[in-house]
Design a protein around this motif. Structure first.
Motif, mmCIF file in Angstrom:
data_model
loop_
_atom_site.group_PDB
_atom_site.id
_atom_site.type_symbol
_atom_site.label_atom_id
_atom_site.label_comp_id
_atom_site.label_asym_id
_atom_site.label_seq_id
_atom_site.Cartn_x
_atom_site.Cartn_y
_atom_site.Cartn_z
ATOM 1 N N LYS A 420 0.847 -1.201 0.000
ATOM 2 C CA LYS A 420 0.000 0.000 0.000
ATOM 3 C C LYS A 420 0.882 1.250 0.000
ATOM 4 N N ARG A 421 1.976 1.213 0.736
ATOM 5 C CA ARG A 421 2.896 2.349 0.757
ATOM 6 C C ARG A 421 3.634 2.458 -0.575
ATOM 7 N N GLU A 424 1.472 4.148 -3.046
ATOM 8 C CA GLU A 424 1.437 5.596 -2.829
ATOM 9 C C GLU A 424 2.671 6.262 -3.440
ATOM 10 N N ARG A 425 3.842 5.656 -3.308
ATOM 11 C CA ARG A 425 5.064 6.213 -3.886
ATOM 12 C C ARG A 425 4.968 6.254 -5.415
#
Length: 440
Positions: A420-421, A424-425
């Motif tokens: 999920k991170r 986002e990146r």
């Protein structure tokens, strides 16, 4: 049978001797007495329908040991009035088969057709299996083969196309209890067991009726003053070794069940199948290799620690060996089962590999190519390269794809765990790339 290849025309099902093994004395005398296979022998089952019609097609019985393959075959011949002849692939060769077929042909001329039962038919090689085909096709024999192995892997396609595969189930606790009750009626006394020990005895049979009756016969053969509890039963009888062929179907079934349980985030089921394999003697490093693969294929970057845990388990097992090192395998198994799941890396790999094969040898853009020689500099290698660390946010937004190729999207992180991170990146970089390309 009077000998290995003898026929039983006159007395297909002779009365067993009084000193015969208990399993033989309790062998069913009719299809109605067969337990645990009602899906086949019942009125709506394949065998029930064949018997009602009075005609048999060739059959391959596939099932675990001790489930009634041989018994049902004998009873089938009796039920439809066929001569019964049996051979074992373990002890037979081409010369033996020729004698059997010649005898069957001679009886056919006299109006008596033959049911040929072939035990462990998978042990015949491919050429020997092909030898059955003309005799099955012209009706010289009705073939009934028995195998504990998956026919899809072990039998010729030509033979399979001429036979109906019927699957026998391992006997459940109800069927096994029926066998014990029949043994008690025959022996005219109950087994010297507590209710708990009786359950343990049935469980130890692992669906094998013959094994269960052999164990019961052992109990009847010794003097026991009082009913045995589970501990007493365990002390008297040897535990049955789990049925598991490491190079055959059982191996693939259990590793598939382990993989699917891990993928389904069920740590309890995953641990059960892991235990099944290791208790049965599977090579621990094989299981570890499969769990390491799972960490990359089904977890990936949703939890990057999964792969590290699995490789640490491999190192721990190498260092400790069995049985101590098996706990590290358990830890890796439970970690993977409880980790967030994503196959995004696996999907990305397949897509990228396909694109690489499809696009061949396209040249990367010149600006990202090194120029170690003057000639390479002169023709433009490295010209205009934007060094990302010199840019705001450490990101240039440059194009890295061949000029003849549109940018592709192979990796699409899941909205779970660490990915999920990552998502986002990637979204942030895509936004910056759009902004900077729009200004160029």
């Amino acid at each position: 049978m009077t000998d290995l290849f003898g026929s039983e025309d006159e007395a297909r099902l002779p009365e067993p001797a009084k000193d015969a093994p208990l399993a033989d004395r309790l062998r069913p005398r009719s299809l109605a007495e067969v337990v645990g296979q009602e899906h086949l022998t019942g009125p709506e089952g394949a065998i029930g329908r064949m018997v009602a019609a009075g005609r048999l097609s060739s059959i391959i019985f596939w099932g675990p040991p001790g489930t009634g393959k041989t018994t049902i075959s004998r009873l089938l011949a009796d039920a439809v009035g066929l001569r019964f002849e049996a051979i074992s692939a373990v002890f037979s060769g081409v010369a033996d088969l020729k004698k059997v077929f010649a005898s069957a042909r001679e009886h056919a001329r006299m109006g008596k057709k033959t049911l040929l039962f072939v035990d462990e038919i998978h042990r015949f090689n491919r050429a020997q299996q092909d030898g059955f085909l003309p005799y099955v096709e012209d009706g010289t024999v009705t073939l009934v083969g028995a195998t504990t192995e998956n026919p899809s892997f072990e039998l010729n396609a030509a033979l399979l196309s001429r036979a109906q595969v019927l699957i026998l189930h391992r006997l459940d606790s109800v069927a096994l209890e029926q066998l014990l009750s029949r043994a008690e009626v025959l022996m005219e006394r109950p087994l010297p067991l507590t209710a708990e020990a009786r359950e343990a005895l049935i469980a130890s049979a692992d669906g094998d009726g013959r094994f269960l009756l052999n164990q019961a016969e052992t109990l009847y053969s010794v003097d026991i003053d009082k009913s045995l509890d589970p501990a007493g039963l365990s002390a008297l009888l040897h535990r049955r070794v789990a049925v598991y062929d490491k190079d055959r179907e059982g191996h693939y079934n259990l590793i598939s069940a382990l993989h699917k349980s891990l993928r389904g985030s069920d740590p309890q089921a995953a641990l059960y199948y892991l235990a099944r394999m290791l208790v049965a003697g599977e090579e621990p490093l094989y299981v570890l290799r499969r769990i390491v693969r799972f960490a990359s294929e089904d977890i990936g970057l949703a939890d990057p620690q999964a792969l590290i845990q699995c490789l640490a388990a491999k190192d721990a097992y190498d260092f400790l060996g069995s049985p101590e090192g098996e706990l590290a395998i358990v830890q890796a198994c439970l970690y993977c089962a409880t980790a967030p799941k994503s196959n995004a890396a696996y999907v990305a790999q397949k897509a990228a590999w396909k694109s690489a094969r499809d696009t061949g040898s396209l040249m990367p853009p010149q600006n990202i190519l090194n120029a170690p020689t003057k000639l390479m500099k002169d023709i433009g290698y490295g010209k205009g390269y934007a060094y990302d660390h010199d840019m705001a946010e450490g990101f240039s937004g440059d194009n890295y794809w061949p000029e003849e190729m549109e940018p592709q999207t192979f990796y699409q992180p899941a909205d779970r765990g660490f990915e999920k991170r990552i998502a986002e990146r990637i979204a942030w970089w895509n936004e910056l790339r759009s902004e900077r390309n729009a200004g160029r």
